[in-house]
Every structure is written in C-alpha cells, then in structure tokens.
Scaffold this motif. Structure first.
Motif: not given
Length: 124
Positions: A1-2, A9-15, A65-68, A94-101
């Motif tokens: 629960d966030d 949660l705002n990151i996901f606000s478009s869905s 997100w990685v922790q989730h 971890s790689y994917t999340a930080h690659y996006i950043v």
C-alpha cells in the motif's frame, strides 16, 4: 500500500491500478519469451524509456518500484523457492528501472510515446 507515498502513485496517474498491472504482466510475458501480449495492446515497439519519459521518475522512484517487485517475488509460490530465478529477476528489475531513469535524460520530444496527460479521475 503506497498511500503514504503519493509521489510514487502519481507516476501511474494516467492509468488505473488494474491497467498498470495488466501492462506490466503483458510486458513481462512478452519479454521473457511468451506471446506478444504487450505488442498486441501497445504496438510494435515496447519503447520502455519513451513510455516512461513523461513521468517524474528518478532514482528514488526506481528503487521504490524495485522493492515492490522484490516483495512480489517473495510472495510468489514458485519464485520464492527458486533462488537463482529470483536473483536473476531482481537484477533485471533493478537494471531496467535504473536504465529508464538514466536513458530518459537523453530523450528527445519526438521519442515520447507514453501517457502525456494525467487523468485526475483515476483512483488507485
């Protein structure tokens, strides 16, 4: 629960939460060799960075997100018992999340392909 992490949660606000889970499910099934479920819904290219570029995703959000994802692996009936698979997936997440950043810093406006508008009516 966030609920205490509204910034996340705002990151996901478009869905909706259901849509976000469905998108991740489709992406992972396709990425790990299953049918092209993500492609069927979103189009030919995954455009992972482009789909996330319009959101304020920094290292803290990536790590959250990685922790989730790690918690989800711990609760999975099979993956929680398969250390090799769990570690490989944790590294991938971890790689994917930080690659996006990192990669989002180099995006041009014409490369954006994600949600560009927050739908205030969406509730997590």
């Amino acid at each position: 629960d966030d609920t205490e992490h509204q910034w996340f949660l705002n990151i996901f606000s478009s869905s909706t939460k259901r849509e976000a889970i469905d998108n991740q499910f489709r992406f992972f099934v396709q990425t790990f060799g299953g049918p092209s479920l993500y492609r069927e819904k979103k189009g030919k290219y995954t455009r992972l960075v482009g789909r996330h570029a319009n959101y304020n995703i920094g290292a803290g959000a990536a790590e959250h997100w990685v922790q989730h994802m790690k918690e989800a692996l711990k609760t999975h009936s099979k993956l929680s018992k398969d250390e090799e698979a769990r570690i490989a997936l944790e590294r991938y997440f971890s790689y994917t999340a930080h690659y996006i950043v990192a990669a989002s810093q180099f995006m041009r406006p014409d490369q954006l392909s994600g949600g560009t508008k927050t739908d205030e009516g969406r509730v997590w």
